[in-house]
Write an enzyme that holds these catalytic residues in place. Structure first.
Site, PDB file in Angstrom:
ATOM      1  N   HIS A 363       0.808  -1.232   0.000  1.00 29.33           N
ATOM      2  CA  HIS A 363       0.000   0.000   0.000  1.00 29.33           C
ATOM      3  C   HIS A 363       0.833   1.270   0.000  1.00 29.33           C
ATOM      4  O   HIS A 363       0.283   2.351   0.200  1.00 29.33           O
ATOM      5  CB  HIS A 363      -0.901   0.053   1.234  1.00 29.33           C
ATOM      6  CG  HIS A 363      -1.978  -0.978   1.250  1.00 29.33           C
ATOM      7  ND1 HIS A 363      -3.239  -0.756   0.732  1.00 29.33           N
ATOM      8  CD2 HIS A 363      -1.986  -2.237   1.720  1.00 29.33           C
ATOM      9  CE1 HIS A 363      -3.983  -1.841   0.903  1.00 29.33           C
ATOM     10  NE2 HIS A 363      -3.244  -2.755   1.501  1.00 29.33           N
ATOM     11  N   LYS A 556      -8.454  14.140   5.086  1.00 32.28           N
ATOM     12  CA  LYS A 556      -7.636  12.920   5.057  1.00 32.28           C
ATOM     13  C   LYS A 556      -6.575  13.093   6.131  1.00 32.28           C
ATOM     14  O   LYS A 556      -6.480  14.160   6.754  1.00 32.28           O
ATOM     15  CB  LYS A 556      -7.007  12.689   3.688  1.00 32.28           C
ATOM     16  CG  LYS A 556      -6.329  13.931   3.073  1.00 32.28           C
ATOM     17  CD  LYS A 556      -5.789  13.642   1.697  1.00 32.28           C
ATOM     18  CE  LYS A 556      -6.793  13.832   0.578  1.00 32.28           C
ATOM     19  NZ  LYS A 556      -6.852  12.790  -0.408  1.00 32.28           N
ATOM     20  N   ARG A 557      -5.768  12.042   6.377  1.00 37.83           N
ATOM     21  CA  ARG A 557      -4.695  12.204   7.346  1.00 37.83           C
ATOM     22  C   ARG A 557      -3.791  13.372   6.939  1.00 37.83           C
ATOM     23  O   ARG A 557      -3.600  13.639   5.743  1.00 37.83           O
ATOM     24  CB  ARG A 557      -3.864  10.900   7.433  1.00 37.83           C
ATOM     25  CG  ARG A 557      -4.580   9.796   8.144  1.00 37.83           C
ATOM     26  CD  ARG A 557      -4.884  10.151   9.567  1.00 37.83           C
ATOM     27  NE  ARG A 557      -3.676  10.174  10.367  1.00 37.83           N
ATOM     28  CZ  ARG A 557      -3.392   9.293  11.331  1.00 37.83           C
ATOM     29  NH1 ARG A 557      -4.244   8.335  11.640  1.00 37.83           N
ATOM     30  NH2 ARG A 557      -2.282   9.388  12.014  1.00 37.83           N
ATOM     31  N   LYS A 562       0.757  14.462   1.358  1.00 32.98           N
ATOM     32  CA  LYS A 562      -0.610  14.742   0.887  1.00 32.98           C
ATOM     33  C   LYS A 562      -0.810  16.244   0.634  1.00 32.98           C
ATOM     34  O   LYS A 562      -1.788  16.662   0.054  1.00 32.98           O
ATOM     35  CB  LYS A 562      -1.635  14.235   1.907  1.00 32.98           C
ATOM     36  CG  LYS A 562      -1.652  12.701   2.039  1.00 32.98           C
ATOM     37  CD  LYS A 562      -2.675  12.243   3.057  1.00 32.98           C
ATOM     38  CE  LYS A 562      -2.569  10.772   3.401  1.00 32.98           C
ATOM     39  NZ  LYS A 562      -3.277   9.884   2.458  1.00 32.98           N
ATOM     40  N   THR A 667      -8.629   6.686  -1.758  1.00 31.52           N
ATOM     41  CA  THR A 667      -9.971   6.136  -1.985  1.00 31.52           C
ATOM     42  C   THR A 667     -11.027   7.206  -1.750  1.00 31.52           C
ATOM     43  O   THR A 667     -12.138   7.095  -2.253  1.00 31.52           O
ATOM     44  CB  THR A 667     -10.244   4.923  -1.071  1.00 31.52           C
ATOM     45  OG1 THR A 667      -9.735   5.203   0.223  1.00 31.52           O
ATOM     46  CG2 THR A 667      -9.603   3.669  -1.615  1.00 31.52           C
ATOM     47  N   LYS A 671     -14.856   8.404  -3.441  1.00 29.23           N
ATOM     48  CA  LYS A 671     -16.084   8.699  -2.678  1.00 29.23           C
ATOM     49  C   LYS A 671     -16.638  10.071  -3.067  1.00 29.23           C
ATOM     50  O   LYS A 671     -17.844  10.243  -3.234  1.00 29.23           O
ATOM     51  CB  LYS A 671     -15.792   8.667  -1.170  1.00 29.23           C
ATOM     52  CG  LYS A 671     -15.414   7.279  -0.680  1.00 29.23           C
ATOM     53  CD  LYS A 671     -14.824   7.294   0.732  1.00 29.23           C
ATOM     54  CE  LYS A 671     -14.096   5.979   0.994  1.00 29.23           C
ATOM     55  NZ  LYS A 671     -13.194   6.008   2.140  1.00 29.23           N
TER      56      LYS A 671
HETATM   57  O1  DL6 Z   1      -4.723   1.107  -0.348  1.00 33.57           O
HETATM   58  C1  DL6 Z   1      -5.372   1.837   0.618  1.00 33.57           C
HETATM   59  C2  DL6 Z   1      -4.595   3.074   0.955  1.00 33.57           C
HETATM   60  C3  DL6 Z   1      -4.281   3.930  -0.247  1.00 33.57           C
HETATM   61  O2  DL6 Z   1      -5.476   4.358  -0.838  1.00 33.57           O
HETATM   62  C4  DL6 Z   1      -3.456   5.131   0.162  1.00 33.57           C
HETATM   63  O3  DL6 Z   1      -3.057   5.827  -0.969  1.00 33.57           O
HETATM   64  C5  DL6 Z   1      -2.235   4.661   0.918  1.00 33.57           C
HETATM   65  O4  DL6 Z   1      -1.520   5.767   1.429  1.00 33.57           O
HETATM   66  C6  DL6 Z   1      -2.621   3.738   2.045  1.00 33.57           C
HETATM   67  N1  DL6 Z   1      -1.404   3.184   2.582  1.00 33.57           N
HETATM   68  C7  DL6 Z   1      -1.151   3.051   3.850  1.00 33.57           C
HETATM   69  C8  DL6 Z   1       0.188   2.459   4.118  1.00 33.57           C
HETATM   70  N2  DL6 Z   1       0.362   2.292   5.449  1.00 33.57           N
HETATM   71  N3  DL6 Z   1       1.052   1.402   5.821  1.00 33.57           N
HETATM   72  N4  DL6 Z   1       1.657   0.576   6.015  1.00 33.57           N
HETATM   73  O5  DL6 Z   1      -1.915   3.367   4.713  1.00 33.57           O
HETATM   74  O6  DL6 Z   1      -3.396   2.656   1.576  1.00 33.57           O
END
Ligand code: DL6
Length: 820
Positions: A363, A556-557, A562, A667, A671
């Site tokens: 991820h 988002k976080r 980001k 994601t 949405k």
């Molecule tokens: O795949 C789900 C999500 C992605 O949509 C985000 O872009 C990505 O930042 C996130 N990845 C994480 C990695 N953390 N760890 N280990 O959260 O995954």
């Protein structure tokens, strides 16, 4: 066999009311005369839970009788949000509940909002796992989720004087959705040592002895599918002291504190979710959590398999295990250990079973998020596992050496053990070596992992082992539940709610793009959603925002990659421009509300500075009479799943503006578009595929391309870095104290201006503000704007998590849905 009726929630409203009253009076031991909203929520949830559990039992029996292959989704995070609304909609009982609650004197919205979010996750990765559970149940796949039952989920965020303050999230006060299974326990061993001995056949066997034992207790949550009786299981493990560990001797001697110390130590394992998103910090407790959870889950999976009395060679025909990122990678080693040490298989036979069973999803490519554990720590905590890791590595490196005798550096590049000081176990490499498939989560991301961080592994295994499964979201929660009026409007034009099961049928909407009445209805719904959010803002922040303004949202976080800093710099630029304009000129400007939300990891100082700056800008801008309604800056506290359900349907424009190549997928971009909002974004993650699907006229793309990032960074380092005049003005405003003490934000400014600008904020700033200007212009033409929104929604069919799960099922798990 099931009949349609059996899975419908309640016969009628009367039956529902009776059930609620029964739970109020008997389960909660209260009278209807003193039934407040909390009690009404509890009783409603229990009434629905009773229904779910019948289907849950039948689903499990059916899976056992048919002896079908199951998928086990191992995730350290499941960001579920609230369960009641979802359960009511999935079993189609919401109307009955609404009427029934009304009769009993309650509004269903008030009852739904009583529930605590199940916030067992940080962000995208955990929410993806939750969407996948919904899709697997809805598509009738025999699937189990396995995770940890944290007593404290992600912290609650308060904003005090513009700063983030973290407050513990104790969410388990009353959780009607879980079933404690005190009879399903597993003893998990830690520490100790390994003693080799000979068995009766003279074979050397490893005995892991000593150390300490902690017990895992299962808690089950039913996961209802949409419009199907299939109800899957999410099993979360809770830690407690192993039986007999409570030291009565000490207790009897009056040493009360130390007698409970072991108990507390054991309970600490599942006490709290680590609050880092895209960041790994090698803490022993985190490794303990990981092993505790995978060992308990594998014990459970193996126990279930052994009941079928099949030979071990058939294990991968019955069991597929997906590793959600590297957090569960110890499962690879644990299964090898079980097969070797407990079941007596030979190494190769065991290893073939292991690798045929596991799949690994990556991820992130961010180096700081790639897990590595010090060899010494693994040795101390899991001595037998370290031996097995060394053996896995040895056999792997031998095969690599044979294949690439010329490439002398290859071995050290791909070794599972990094020869650093201290030596580290590279978990991603272990996951690749231990799995038969490795996937990324959007096309660009999957390409990047194959050409950068895992390049050597593609050479070693061939490209077939690597694949892409672009992420998706469940339309049940993210449209039907979050935006009921839009869902109803769509249903009225696409032939009912079947689109919730096949999202591609949204394409029927395209014929209404030019229908003025339809556009009007569409726009009215968006406006109503904005009014709802405006009321929420008023009630929580006491700030009045104009629902007719463009709502520009980034939730988002908080993370430098980001680039919320790019957004707030853009807001400051807009503010400075407004200040320079004459009143006449100002009148021509499009009003805007810039809405931010998201948590920063407690130890991530720079992210906290960004939150602070946004809040300080808000407190200057929001009370500036020159600006009035033309610009408002809002920071929404404690962004979580249930707040997302209010925020996302209300956005006109959302921001997905990561530095190209850093956001694996994203994601929330999906949405927002599905809820009829346009997006401004970089060519990153799933933005690229969203553009391909909806058309580039319907998205505001800007900024550097991923292939240019490395060169730009290189240039920054070697002095060819300049900050253009617009951004300089922004920095000037910050550093002269326009938004509070300049010292507070010095690091934010100099990260861009003086320290290499790793996230390319200065490179993208001009194209960002230019694109925002285009947004302003286009928003003025509402008819055209709404048309774009409708067209985009019509083309979003690809981004359902159902599509995604079907791809995993076919390409990775080799598993079929179970007919109901
Ligand atoms: O795949 C789900 C999500 C992605 O949509 C985000 O872009 C990505 O930042 C996130 N990845 C994480 C990695 N953390 N760890 N280990 O959260 O995954």
């Amino acid at each position: 066999a099931w009949t349609k009726n059996q899975f419908e929630s309640f016969k009628d409203q009367g039956e529902f009311e009776k059930e609620v009253v029964r739970h109020v009076e008997t389960t909660l031991a209260r009278s209807m005369f003193n039934c407040d909203e909390t009690a009404a929520y509890s009783a409603t949830a229990l009434a629905f839970r009773d229904r779910l559990i019948k289907d849950w039992n039948k689903t499990q029996q059916r899976q056992t009788f048919t002896d079908s292959k199951r998928i086990y989704y191992l995730s350290l995070e499941f960001l579920m949000g609230r369960a009641l609304d979802n359960a009511m909609l999935n079993v189609k009982g919401k109307d009955i509940a609404k009427g029934g609650l009304n009769e009993l004197g309650f509004r269903i919205e008030d009852i739904i909002s009583q529930e605590n979010d199940a916030a067992l996750g940080n962000g995208g990765l955990g929410r993806l796992a939750a969407c996948f559970l919904d899709s697997m149940a809805s598509l009738n796949y025999p699937a189990w989720g396995y995770g940890l039952r944290y007593r404290y989920g992600i912290f609650k965020q308060e904003i005090i004087d513009g700063y983030q303050v973290e407050v513990p999230d104790y969410w388990l006060d009353f959780n009607p959705w879980e079933f404690p299974r005190h009879d399903v326990t597993v003893d998990i061993q830690f520490y100790g040592h390994v003693r080799k001995s000979q068995d009766e056949n003279g074979k050397t066997v490893a005995n892991w002895e000593g150390g300490e034992v902690v017990t895992a207790v299962a808690y089950d949550m039913p996961i209802p599918g949409y419009d199907t009786p299939s109800t899957n299981n999410l099993r979360l493990w809770s830690s407690k002291a192993a039986s007999g560990e409570f030291d009565f001797q000490k207790f009897n001697n009056g040493e009360y504190e130390s007698s409970v110390a072991d108990q507390q130590r054991a309970e600490t394992i599942s006490a709290v979710l680590y609050p880092n998103d895209n960041l790994e910090r090698g803490k022993e407790l985190r490794l303990k959590q990981q092993y505790f959870w995978v060992a308990a889950s594998l014990y459970d999976i193996v126990r279930r398999f052994k009941k079928s009395k099949r030979p071990w060679s058939e294990f991968p025909d019955q069991v597929a295990i997906q590793l959600n990122d590297t957090h569960p990678t110890l499962a690879v080693v644990e299964l090898q250990r079980i097969l070797l040490d407990k079941e007596g298989l030979e190494w190769d036979e065991a290893w073939n079973i292991v690798t045929a069973t596991f799949g690994y999803t990556n991820h992130t490519v961010l180096p700081e998020a790639l897990e590595k554990w010090p060899v010494g720590l693994v040795q101390h905590l899991l001595p037998r596992h370290l031996q097995i890791i060394y053996d896995i590595n040895l056999f792997f490196l031998q095969s690599v050496e044979k294949k690439f005798p010329e490439d002398r550096d290859m071995l050290s590049r791909v070794s599972i053990i990094e020869e650093s000081q201290p030596k580290m176990v590279r978990m991603a490499y272990l996951a690749i070596v231990g799995s038969h498939k490795v996937n990324g989560v959007a096309e660009l991301h999957s390409d990047l992992i194959q050409t950068t961080i895992f390049k050597d592994f593609v050479k070693i295994y061939g490209a077939d082992k690597f694949t892409n499964v672009t992420n998706g979201i469940t339309p049940r929660r993210w449209l039907h539940q979050a935006n009921p009026r839009l869902s109803e409007l769509i249903a009225s034009k696409t032939g009912g709610y079947d689109y919730l099961k096949d999202l591609t049928t949204l394409n029927k909407l395209e014929q209404y793009v030019d229908d003025k009445d339809f556009r009007k209805e569409w726009a009215e719904i968006k406006y109503a959603n904005k009014v709802r959010l405006a009321k929420y803002i008023k009630s929580t922040l006491d700030i009045t925002v104009n629902p007719a303004a463009l709502f520009d949202v980034q939730v988002k976080r908080i993370h430098e990659y980001k680039r919320q800093q790019l957004n707030i710099f853009g807001v400051i630029y807009r503010y400075l421009q407004l200040k320079e304009m004459s009143p006449e000129e100002r009148k021509k400007q499009a009003p805007r509300v810039s809405i931010f939300g998201g948590k920063a990891a407690p130890g991530y100082w720079m992210a906290k500075q960004i939150i602070h700056l946004i809040n300080n800008v808000g407190s200057v801008v929001n009370k500036d009479p020159d600006v009035g309604d033309l610009l408002k800056v809002i920071y929404l506290e404690d962004y979580n799943v249930s707040k997302a359900e209010i925020i996302i349907p209300a956005s006109d424009l959302s921001e997905h503006i990561s530095t190209a190549g850093t956001e694996a997928s994203g994601t929330s971009n999906m949405k927002f578009v599905l809820n009829g909002g346009l997006i401004i974004g970089t060519c990153d993650g799933a933005n690229i595929e969203i553009t391909r699907e909806i058309g580039q006229d319907n998205i505001f793309l800007f900024g550097t391309l991923s292939e240019d990032v490395e060169d730009l960074r290189h240039n920054h380092t070697y002095g060819k870095h300049s900050v253009d005049s617009g951004l300089q003005k922004v920095f000037e405003a910050i550093t002269t104290g326009k938004f509070g003490d300049a010292n507070d934000f010095g690091a934010l400014v100099s990260a861009v201006r003086d320290h290499g600008d790793y996230y390319l904020v200065s490179d993208d700033f001009q194209s960002y503000v230019d694109t925002q200007k285009m947004v302003d212009e286009e928003y003025k033409n509402q008819e055209e704007w709404v048309s774009k929104c409708i067209r985009s929604v019509a083309r979003m069919g690809f981004f359902s998590s159902d599509r995604c799960i079907n791809e995993y099922a076919e390409e990775i798990w080799n598993i079929e849905p179970l007919a109901v």
